[in-house]
Design an enzyme around this catalytic site. Structure first.
Site, mmCIF file in Angstrom:
data_model
loop_
_atom_site.group_PDB
_atom_site.id
_atom_site.type_symbol
_atom_site.label_atom_id
_atom_site.label_comp_id
_atom_site.label_asym_id
_atom_site.label_seq_id
_atom_site.Cartn_x
_atom_site.Cartn_y
_atom_site.Cartn_z
ATOM 1 N N LYS A 61 4.585 3.838 -2.230
ATOM 2 C CA LYS A 61 4.972 3.796 -3.649
ATOM 3 C C LYS A 61 5.082 2.371 -4.170
ATOM 4 O O LYS A 61 5.144 1.419 -3.390
ATOM 5 C CB LYS A 61 6.289 4.546 -3.852
ATOM 6 C CG LYS A 61 6.061 6.040 -3.763
ATOM 7 C CD LYS A 61 7.217 6.833 -4.288
ATOM 8 C CE LYS A 61 6.867 8.316 -4.162
ATOM 9 N NZ LYS A 61 8.026 9.173 -4.348
ATOM 10 N N ARG B 166 8.625 12.308 3.563
ATOM 11 C CA ARG B 166 7.293 12.678 3.031
ATOM 12 C C ARG B 166 6.392 11.456 3.094
ATOM 13 O O ARG B 166 6.688 10.440 2.463
ATOM 14 C CB ARG B 166 7.469 13.181 1.590
ATOM 15 C CG ARG B 166 6.196 13.712 0.960
ATOM 16 C CD ARG B 166 6.471 14.205 -0.450
ATOM 17 N NE ARG B 166 5.271 14.746 -1.049
ATOM 18 C CZ ARG B 166 4.357 14.014 -1.657
ATOM 19 N NH1 ARG B 166 4.500 12.699 -1.758
ATOM 20 N NH2 ARG B 166 3.277 14.588 -2.183
#
Ligand code: 9MG
Length: 285
Positions: free
Chosen positions: A226, A260
């Site tokens: 991210k 995740r």
């Protein structure tokens, strides 16, 4: 011992038998696989899943709509035509399948097809969504997001991000329980990068163990590749592996039960090395 009930699977969340679960990302979006038409894309998605299984994945999270900052909502038919063939192809692969969607119609179809978990980035906000999952035994990941992906990173603002995220998650737990959904089916996710600045993300990270102790349910954390990893390392998305591994290790150390990730093999290896070395360390002190 506490468990997380996920459809056909039941994961211990505490005690000696519990371990941090690695959830592998299986995006079925146009930019994820070769441009060779639907059949080739399906084949590529299946081989990606098979590779993840070989690499030690615990849960496969299938998503048809991108939730990157700035992305637009996808029409229902297009989402179904992307994810359903993959679910049918993988449902007996021996690993739990999760569907990453916020649309109740997709949840219903995916549950009929046998998925074990619903990962809703909008946190099961509507009654219709709750009704869609109510009579199943699927695990539910309730995530916090401020606004929607198309605008969420424009100017995220909170008076106190940890308090607001906690209040949202608590309210959703109550709504789900009032609908008769057992706590054992629920895990929580503060939603790193979903309507949060780097400062918000770091503040939430520092609060992980309090989210867990205040809300009393297992935490799922997603930071892989991210922009927060990019901001901390100065690296573009394809070069964020090392930063993502550091984040996965740190999240586990602070109580996350499900991580995740895009890079399953590397995360599983990092956990194996960490476990052996930290056991050796604790035997020596
Ligand atoms: C779909 N998706 C993308 N990032 C995610 C995250 O951090 N958590 C969850 N639950 N889903 C995510």
């Amino acid at each position: 011992m506490k468990y997380l009930q996920c459809g056909r699977y039941r994961f211990p969340m505490s005690g000696k038998q519990s371990k941090t679960l690695v959830m592998g990302v299986l995006n079925v979006t146009p930019d994820s696989f070769s441009d060779g038409g639907r059949y080739l894309k399906l084949e590529s998605a299946i081989s990606r899943a098979e590779q993840m299984i070989e690499d030690g994945v615990d849960i496969i999270d299938i998503g048809g709509e991108s939730s990157r900052p700035g992305s637009q909502a996808l029409p229902l038919d297009e989402e179904l035509s992307r994810v359903m063939p993959v679910i049918y192809a993988l449902r007996d692969c021996g690993k739990p399948l999760s569907i990453d969607t916020y649309k109740p119609q997709v949840m219903r179809e995916a549950l009929l097809a046998g998925v074990d978990m619903i990962n809703d980035i909008s946190g099961f906000r509507s009654e219709e969504v709750i009704r869609a999952v109510q009579n199943s035994d699927a695990g539910l990941c309730v995530m916090h997001m401020q606004n929607l992906p198309d605008t969420m990173q424009v100017s995220p603002a909170y008076e106190d991000v940890n308090q607001e995220v906690t209040a949202f998650l608590r309210e959703r737990i109550v709504a789900l329980e009032q609908a008769g959904i057992e706590r054992e089916r629920i895990c929580l996710d503060p939603g790193f990068g979903f309507g949060k600045t780097l400062e918000h993300n770091v503040a939430m990270f520092g609060h992980l163990s309090q989210f867990q102790s205040e809300l009393g349910l297992p935490l799922l954390v997603g930071m892989s590749r991210k922009s927060m990893i990019g901001a901390l390392t100065g690296r573009a998305a394809p070069e964020r592996l090392a930063g993502s591994l550091a984040a996965a290790l740190a999240a586990r150390q602070h109580g996350a039960k499900i991580i995740r990730v895009h890079d399953v093999a590397e995360t599983v290896d990092a956990y194996k090395v960490w476990d052996t070395l930290s056991q050796a360390f604790s035997m020596n002190v």
